[in-house]
Design a protein around this motif. Structure first.
Motif, PDB file in Angstrom:
ATOM      1  N   UNK A 624       0.838  -1.196   0.000  1.00  0.00           N
ATOM      2  CA  UNK A 624       0.000   0.000   0.000  1.00  0.00           C
ATOM      3  C   UNK A 624       0.876   1.251   0.000  1.00  0.00           C
ATOM      4  N   UNK A 679     -15.137  13.805  -3.061  1.00  0.00           N
ATOM      5  CA  UNK A 679     -13.706  13.912  -2.770  1.00  0.00           C
ATOM      6  C   UNK A 679     -13.085  15.062  -3.568  1.00  0.00           C
ATOM      7  N   UNK A 690      -2.702  22.640   8.417  1.00  0.00           N
ATOM      8  CA  UNK A 690      -1.672  21.706   7.961  1.00  0.00           C
ATOM      9  C   UNK A 690      -1.771  21.378   6.475  1.00  0.00           C
ATOM     10  N   UNK A 691      -2.657  22.072   5.774  1.00  0.00           N
ATOM     11  CA  UNK A 691      -2.684  21.873   4.326  1.00  0.00           C
ATOM     12  C   UNK A 691      -1.568  22.609   3.607  1.00  0.00           C
ATOM     13  N   UNK A 859      -5.579   7.489  -5.687  1.00  0.00           N
ATOM     14  CA  UNK A 859      -6.537   6.612  -5.011  1.00  0.00           C
ATOM     15  C   UNK A 859      -6.867   5.417  -5.905  1.00  0.00           C
ATOM     16  N   UNK A 863      -6.643   1.252  -5.700  1.00  0.00           N
ATOM     17  CA  UNK A 863      -7.856   0.443  -5.689  1.00  0.00           C
ATOM     18  C   UNK A 863      -7.456  -1.028  -5.843  1.00  0.00           C
TER      19      UNK A 863
ATOM     20  N   UNK B 247      -3.485  15.058   6.661  1.00  0.00           N
ATOM     21  CA  UNK B 247      -4.938  15.022   6.475  1.00  0.00           C
ATOM     22  C   UNK B 247      -5.302  14.771   5.017  1.00  0.00           C
ATOM     23  N   UNK B 248      -4.464  15.265   4.093  1.00  0.00           N
ATOM     24  CA  UNK B 248      -4.729  14.958   2.682  1.00  0.00           C
ATOM     25  C   UNK B 248      -4.636  13.461   2.453  1.00  0.00           C
ATOM     26  N   UNK B 249      -3.583  12.872   3.000  1.00  0.00           N
ATOM     27  CA  UNK B 249      -3.445  11.443   2.784  1.00  0.00           C
ATOM     28  C   UNK B 249      -4.545  10.663   3.506  1.00  0.00           C
ATOM     29  N   UNK B 251      -7.523  11.576   3.849  1.00  0.00           N
ATOM     30  CA  UNK B 251      -8.700  11.631   2.976  1.00  0.00           C
ATOM     31  C   UNK B 251      -8.555  10.654   1.815  1.00  0.00           C
ATOM     32  N   UNK B 252      -7.356  10.568   1.262  1.00  0.00           N
ATOM     33  CA  UNK B 252      -7.122   9.616   0.175  1.00  0.00           C
ATOM     34  C   UNK B 252      -7.391   8.187   0.643  1.00  0.00           C
ATOM     35  N   UNK B 253      -6.818   7.847   1.781  1.00  0.00           N
ATOM     36  CA  UNK B 253      -6.964   6.476   2.269  1.00  0.00           C
ATOM     37  C   UNK B 253      -8.417   6.161   2.623  1.00  0.00           C
ATOM     38  N   UNK B 255     -10.980   7.362   1.070  1.00  0.00           N
ATOM     39  CA  UNK B 255     -11.664   7.092  -0.198  1.00  0.00           C
ATOM     40  C   UNK B 255     -11.283   5.713  -0.743  1.00  0.00           C
ATOM     41  N   UNK B 256     -10.012   5.353  -0.604  1.00  0.00           N
ATOM     42  CA  UNK B 256      -9.579   4.014  -1.036  1.00  0.00           C
ATOM     43  C   UNK B 256     -10.416   2.959  -0.313  1.00  0.00           C
ATOM     44  N   UNK B 258     -13.345   3.268   1.044  1.00  0.00           N
ATOM     45  CA  UNK B 258     -14.746   3.274   0.588  1.00  0.00           C
ATOM     46  C   UNK B 258     -14.874   2.529  -0.733  1.00  0.00           C
ATOM     47  N   UNK B 259     -13.981   2.844  -1.671  1.00  0.00           N
ATOM     48  CA  UNK B 259     -14.086   2.228  -2.996  1.00  0.00           C
ATOM     49  C   UNK B 259     -13.826   0.722  -2.916  1.00  0.00           C
ATOM     50  N   UNK B 260     -12.845   0.336  -2.125  1.00  0.00           N
ATOM     51  CA  UNK B 260     -12.573  -1.098  -1.991  1.00  0.00           C
ATOM     52  C   UNK B 260     -13.753  -1.828  -1.362  1.00  0.00           C
ATOM     53  N   UNK B 262     -16.784  -1.011  -1.666  1.00  0.00           N
ATOM     54  CA  UNK B 262     -17.828  -1.146  -2.685  1.00  0.00           C
ATOM     55  C   UNK B 262     -17.563  -2.382  -3.546  1.00  0.00           C
ATOM     56  N   UNK B 263     -16.300  -2.680  -3.832  1.00  0.00           N
ATOM     57  CA  UNK B 263     -15.983  -3.905  -4.577  1.00  0.00           C
ATOM     58  C   UNK B 263     -16.413  -5.131  -3.796  1.00  0.00           C
ATOM     59  N   UNK B 280      -4.487  -1.358   4.044  1.00  0.00           N
ATOM     60  CA  UNK B 280      -4.486   0.103   3.895  1.00  0.00           C
ATOM     61  C   UNK B 280      -4.747   0.812   5.214  1.00  0.00           C
TER      62      UNK B 280
END
Lengths: 870, 481
Positions: A624, A679, A690-691, A859, A863, B247-249, B251-253, B255-256, B258-260, B262-263, B280
């Motif tokens: 990952x 998103x 922190x952004x 992202x 997947x 925090x950006x990451x 959010x990415x994780x 979403x990952x 959530x999408x996984x 859904x699979x 993850x």
């Protein structure tokens, strides 16, 4: 119910010592009885009683064991075969222990037929009654005889499906018996992705997927298969598979020059030969000949000589080890036989004698390796052609007692030969006259023996390897052991039919690929359903396609391919493995040697360098992180995001759709669309400290340290909570923040945690420091080498917080900084206002749409589908 | 009829629990909800029996440590050194034992000429444990140890390394390991580290490779996760890209995930998908947790010294042992600590056993002793079982100046976690050839450990996956406090 679960013949737990034990006997009985050999009777007590064992005598037998032994004599007297199954069949209706229940019934019931005390109960007897029919059917089913030549079996035809693809016809029987309902054909999008990755190791482009989805003609799939098999990337994909089986490894290069260890310098020419041969659909039998004896069959053709790189593998920690591995792996790879066991003793399970082993070794004994000069480069250290040649035609081979090289049996020099039980003769080696010398022809003879149509194993083993890589599961699960200690296939007739087909097509791999991928079995949906799953969890009957993780090379190559960055040039010297994230060639061209492997690939279970007959797939968090954090994934995500941005006219819905189609080869579902849109929009969340911001110049250096600072003014009473600074990627070492009064008095200090991470770092003050309106202060951080930089005029500052930026300062490290340059260095404070809201000196940046789109692409790289063949 | 294995996963997908579904799953596990029978009968409430231990540190020395020069010294070997076994009073010893060894390779075995012990030995602790000098630091903890001197296995080659962890012969392929069963049965106690962590180099592929900490049919989510302590990157690619905020990451994780998930609606039973979703969740947190764990800066000098960090020969293994304690402290269920892995293992001393074993034991002896002491002084030993094991012993007979493989008898010890310290259980004959009293196959060690964790091995079964009698083993009651 798991009626169709395949019970494995169990090797384990014969409680007897070597001189007396016959694990091979038990094994043979287990093979004969198949799934009807219950664990309860998989025990020495089946035939033996406990007791004192005298050296060189058999362990004492019980009545059943004695009866089995006597049966051998009876059969032999009648001139009939007297293998364990024959003997068992002869006495199965007898009652050895005289308890009134026949041997067969007792065994099927899981009770000991040689022990009058052990008897099945009524319930067990009832079950046996039911099982008896299935047992008879099992005995009558197609026999697995891997040591007998392949005879093409007839395709079983059921009246209601007479036109089925032969592969499906073979599979249908088992599916019917287990009441499995095979899954329907997969969606076209899934199919083209599966097939393209399978045949080329790369995902299809969004356009290719769309074209295929649009093409409703009946030939669409066949056309696709032809196109992919004709693409040069097919040879790279399947070449890499065969590099696994043939144990390709590059030269680790530790010893410099021409000294040879763990493979050879310039062995990449063999890799190129593999890729080219596969692309040309060179017949498999010809490939075997060229690899084992290219120097004898075409001594003056450098292109063919490359093939003998096969013989250079693991040359040479010692000649002994080299010879050993050559013999062992030649038989593992081409024959599926664990001949290595016979190095020290006659094989325990298969009829391979110790002398057989050394006769095979005698085939290889004369040969050596050398590096020929290649045109344009006289120095073979720099470039050259690794090749085999017979250096010592008179070299003698002796059997090594107990495999010990110090203990050869010099009374009997051995001639080249092969294990005799495989039924066809070793051709007499014909020596080959070369320009200046002579080659023994022994390796040519071995190759001819391997490719002889009567060799029972060559085609079966190859077909099994190919099947494994198409389906992710093999017909014979023990891919390198087709012997009695291996595992038998559930569909032996199918394997035999494919093997016959392979040989009769002229050993054409492309023919076999086409045959396999056009079957319904290959094209089925991979989604499970509860009923089938309950019957056959492992998909032993191929009612669906098992979803499986793609190989390491596919993960990396796909990232590059989707971004349009993959360099498709082919062949050439191995590329330094440390350049895997920055050089965009296909993964198979990077150095892959002992201790020199690309980390990105090894994390995804790349092939072992000393052997790899089957990849082992793990799923660990490190994978990952490689897909989320590696510079490769980041760079490709940014690249794709830019392309999508350009094609989408900033319509977010289009962006989501494009991202899905490019990366996963399909449209987003409504729910996925919704999640991804949310998103991208970011829900208008307030920008968090922190952004950001991200400095335009993040990694500047003047080659010496500094104290860098921001002067700020308090415009409302505030508590100062923490200090922040942006750490440059190359910046290292300790960092301490200081708060100064304008006259240069140090007021507070905070130490940053040591980290290798770059980006914004925060250090809390030990206690909040209170400041009054209009106070003016300086916050500084020591910089050891690298720092971020921006012009003040080009930077957005926070003008509404309790403290506001006045100007940037610099100076000598650890001292109050007094220099000014009209620049800001991203040294920051975190202040709290009366409402407990935190603020900083810089305007916090929300991720831009481009950044969010890059994130979305990333992202999708992460997947599950991206690394899965569905 | 319902399909049990299916139902729970369906439950998570169907109820739309999404991301939180997994969290719920691990919450259940943390509350002591045990799996195993769950698949057949729905979620069971409560462990199989009261747990005496929560964690395991499983130290495995690769290649075969001599039982004679560790935990089972035999004075008679010194007395009859140089004599053939048949010329000693123990001439019949070889024939006496039950003969369970499948000697796939008779090149090993048959060493007839007895070899003297290559180091001294003495009694340690109140219990008077007889142990070899090479293990003096660990032996000083004798009163914490329960030494089992009568373990046997059936492979006389290094495939026994895999066998020690799965109970199955290497030729049979991949089966769940004891660590995977423990984690499968009990679930995780931490969200930011894997439940099953592997330190050190595993055996070579010849001898099991990563299967030795694999989960086989339990699914890759229960397999051991390796951390590499040697380099300066214990976690490859463990750093966020420059300028990417946490925090950006996050959010990415999210979403990952959530999408996984859904699979998962289409593939409710895919163990690979389950493993990926979990990997993850872990990966994100491991970025901070792992550097923190392996950075030993917060450990006092005294602690580091206790493990032997200041001695070059044992600094590396000391780091592993100390890291193992830190992992357990943070809720890792099972830490597998390999020493001398790769190929057939470093301890494989067919020649020069004197040099080999003295060198290797000096790498591990103090760190292991330090680990026991440290766990004890922190009050952690009561909850943590430490296991010391190897794949087989070494022959009483000489092979030149080395000793051969010896699966007929070898020693394993356990400590902590409700194990009775100061115990010696089982016995070999006078020359250490056969285990003759209270014999134990390797799965008895598994059963003992699982029992202390509150699990009944017999109830750890997955429908459609046949387990044999010998797979389950039996807890060794005599060493349980």
């Amino acid at each position: 119910m798991n009626r169709c679960v395949v019970l494995l013949a169990v090797v384990f737990s014969c409680m007897a010592s070597i001189a007396q034990a016959r694990p091979a006997h038990k094994q043979a009985l287990a093979a004969h009885l198949g799934p009807f050999f219950l664990a309860k009777v998989n025990d020495c007590r089946l035939c033996h009683v406990p007791g004192e064992v005298k050296p060189d005598e058999d362990k004492p037998r019980n009545a059943f064991g004695e009866s089995l032994e006597a049966a051998a004599e009876r059969l032999e007297k009648d001139g009939k075969p007297a293998e364990i199954p024959d003997r068992f069949t002869l006495i199965e209706n007898d009652d050895a222990d005289g308890d009134g229940i026949s041997n067969l019934i007792e065994v099927l019931a899981g009770s000991f037929p040689g022990d009058a005390v052990a008897m099945p109960n009524d319930n067990e007897l009832k079950l046996v009654e039911k099982a008896l029919n299935r047992y008879r059917k099992f005995l009558a089913s197609y026999p697995w005889k891997p040591f007998e030549s392949v005879e093409r079996p007839a395709v079983p035809r059921s009246p209601d499906d007479a036109a089925a693809h032969p592969i499906d016809a073979f599979l249908a029987e088992g599916q019917r018996d287990c009441e499995l309902v095979p899954r329907a054909r997969a969606e076209p999008g899934v199919l083209i992705r599966r097939l393209t990755i399978d045949l080329t190791g790369l995902p299809p482009s969004a356009e290719e997927v769309a074209d295929f989805e649009r093409d409703s003609s009946s030939e669409a799939y066949a056309k696709l298969v032809d196109r992919l098999l004709a693409s040069p990337q097919y040879g790279e994909r399947w070449g890499r598979h065969w590099m696994d089986v043939w144990r390709y490894s590059d030269w680790a290069g530790w010893t410099g020059g021409n000294s040879i260890r763990d493979s050879q310098p310039h062995i990449w020419r063999w890799r190129d030969w593999i890729v080219e041969s596969i692309n040309k659909d060179k017949p498999y039998d010809r490939m075997i000949v060229e690899m084992l004896a290219g120097d004898e069959v075409t001594p003056s053709d450098p292109a063919t000589l490359r093939a003998t790189g096969y013989l250079a593998r693991n040359f040479k920690a010692s000649r002994e080890r080299w010879m050993t591995e050559l013999v062992d792996h030649t038989f593992l790879a081409f024959q599926g036989l664990t001949i290595g066991c016979a190095r020290c003793h006659d094989h325990f399970y298969d009829p391979i004698l110790q002398t057989d082993y050394y006769q095979v070794r005698a085939v290889f004994e004369p040969h050596e390796l050398k590096i020929d000069a290649v045109p344009g480069e006289a120095d073979t250290k720099k470039d050259g052609l690794v090749r085999a040649f017979d250096a010592k035609p008179d070299a003698v081979t002796y059997l090594l007692r107990r495999g010990d090289e110090r203990n050869p049996d010099t009374s009997k020099p051995l001639t080249p030969g092969i294990p005799k039980f495989l039924g066809h003769d070793f051709p007499e080696p014909q020596s080959v006259k070369l320009e200046a010398s002579e080659s023994t022809g022994r390796r040519t003879a071995l190759a001819k023996w391997l490719i002889d149509r009567n060799n029972p194993l060559t085609a079966r083993v190859a077909v099994n390897h190919i099947w494994l890589r198409h389906f992710g599961q093999a017909l014979v699960p023990s891919v390198f052991d087709f012997g009695k200690n291996g595992r038998r296939p559930l569909q032996p007739a199918l394997l035999d039919w494919l093997a016959a087909e392979f040989v009769e097509s002229g050993w054409s791999m492309k023919h076999l690929h086409r045959l396999i991928v056009t079957s319904a079995a290959y094209q089925r949906s991979s989604t499970p359903d509860a009923r089938n799953l309950a019957e056959d969890r492992d998909n032993a009957h191929y009612w669906r396609v098992m979803p499986r993780r793609v190989e390491a090379e596919v993960v990396r190559d796909s990232l590059l391919q989707i971004a349009g960055k993959l360099d498709l040039s082919q062949g050439g010297a191995d590329i330094d493995q440390t350049q895997g994230l920055t050089v965009f060639r296909r993964s198979l061209y990077f150095r892959h040697a002992h201790e020199k492997q690309m980390e990105f690939l090894t994390l995804f279970d790349a092939a072992g360098v000393s052997e790899c007959y089957q990849r082992r797939d793990s799923i660990v968090p490190q994978q990952a992180l490689a897909l989320a954090n590696s510079s490769l994934a980041q760079a490709m995500a940014a690249e794709i995001a830019t392309q999508i941005q350009a094609a989408s006219e900033s319509d977010r819905k289009t962006q989501v759709e494009l991202a899905f189609r490019r990366i996963l080869g399909r449209s987003a579902s409504n729910e996925e669309q919704r999640e991804c849109l949310a998103f991208l929009v970011g829900n208008d969340e307030p920008a968090k400290i922190d952004h950001g911001p991200t400095p335009p110049l993040a990694d500047k250096t003047d080659g010496h340290p500094y104290e860098l600072a921001s002067e700020f003014k308090v415009q409302r009473d505030t508590n100062l909570l923490a200090v922040r600074f942006f750490k440059s990627p190359s910046e290292q070492g300790e960092h301490v923040a200081r708060i100064w009064s304008l006259d240069g008095k140090a007021i507070a200090e905070a130490k940053f945690a040591d980290t290798k991470e770059s980006g914004w770092q925060t250090a809390k003050l030990s206690a909040p420091a209170a400041f009054k309106t209009d106070e003016q202060l300086v916050v500084s951080v020591n910089i050891n080498s690298h720092y971020p930089y921006a012009r003040e005029s080009e930077t957005k500052f926070n003008r509404t917080g309790p403290a506001i930026f006045v100007k940037g300062r610099y100076g000598e490290i650890n001292k109050f900084p007094t220099g000014e340059f009209g620049a800001t260095y991203f040294v920051d404070v975190v202040c709290e206002d009366a409402e407990n809201q935190t603020h900083s000196l810089y305007e916090p940046a929300s991720p831009t749409n481009a950044e969010r789109l890059t994130s979305l692409v990333l992202v999708l790289f992460n997947h599950h589908e991206f690394v899965t063949i569905r | 009829m319902t399909t049990p294995h299916f139902s729970r996963r369906h439950f998570l997908a169907d109820t739309g629990l999404g991301f939180t579904g997994i969290a719920l799953g691990s919450l259940l596990a943390r509350d002591g909800i045990v799996r195993g029978d769950e698949l057949a009968t729905g979620i069971e409430s409560g462990p199989h029996q009261p747990a005496r231990a929560k964690n395991v540190i499983w130290i495995f020395l690769c290649g075969g440590v001599s039982h004679l020069e560790s935990w089972d010294p035999k004075p008679e070997l010194n007395k009859y050194a140089g004599k053939s076994i048949s010329d000693t009073p123990y001439a019949d010893v070889e024939k006496k034992g039950t003969k369970e060894v499948v000697e796939g390779n008779p090149n090993h075995g048959n060493r007839k000429t007895l070899m003297a012990l290559n180091c001294g030995y003495k009694q340690y602790g109140k219990s008077g444990l007889l142990a070899a000098d090479w293990w003096q630091h660990t032996a000083a903890m004798a009163d914490e140890l329960a030494v089992v001197r009568s373990v046997w296995t059936s492979d006389n080659d290094h495939g026994a390394m895999l066998q020690f962890h799965t109970g199955r012969h290497v030729r049979e392929g991949q089966y769940p390991t004891v660590g995977a069963w423990a984690c499968y049965g009990l679930g995780a106690m931490t969200d930011d580290l894997p439940e099953y962590v592997v330190l050190g180099t595993p055996p070579g592929d010849c001898c099991g490779g990563q299967w030795a900490h694999g989960a086989a049919y339990l699914g890759p989510e229960h397999a051991g996760v390796r951390l590499n302590l040697d380099g300066d990157t214990p976690l490859p690619f463990g750093k966020r890209a420059a300028g990417k905020s946490g925090s950006t990451q996050a959010a990415e994780f999210e979403l990952i995930a959530k999408l996984n998930r859904l699979s998962g609606v289409e593939y409710p039973d895919d163990p690979q998908l389950q493993a990926r979703i979990k990997s993850y969740e872990l990966a994100f947190k491991m970025q901070t947790a792992v550097p923190e764990i392996v950075g030993l800066k917060n450990e006092t000098e005294a602690t580091q010294k206790l493990y032997g960090m200041d001695r070059p020969e044992c600094a590396s293994f000391a780091k592993s042992c100390l890291t193992a304690r830190r992992l357990v402290e943070r809720g890792v269920r099972f830490v597998q600590l390999y020493h001398g892995g790769g190929g057939g293992g470093d301890w494989d001393s067919h020649a020069k056993i004197q040099e080999n074993h003295s060198r290797l034991s000096s790498q591990v002896d103090q760190p292991i002793a330090g680990l026991l002491q440290d766990l004890k002084q922190r009050g952690m030993l009561k909850d943590t079982i430490v296991v010391w094991a190897t794949e087989f012993g070494r022959s009483p007979g000489a092979e030149g100046d080395g000793r051969d493989h010896h699966p007929q008898a070898f020693s394993v010890w356990l400590a902590g976690g409700g194990i009775q310290g100061g115990t010696v259980h089982g016995q070999t004959d006078e020359i250490g050839y056969h285990a003759v009293e209270n014999r134990h196959y390797v799965t008895d060690i598994h059963a003992t450990v699982l029992h202390q964790l509150g699990l009944d091995p017999r109830r750890l079964e997955v429908p459609g996956r046949k387990r044999l009698e010998i797979d389950f083993g039996k807890p060794i009651r005599e060493i349980i406090a």
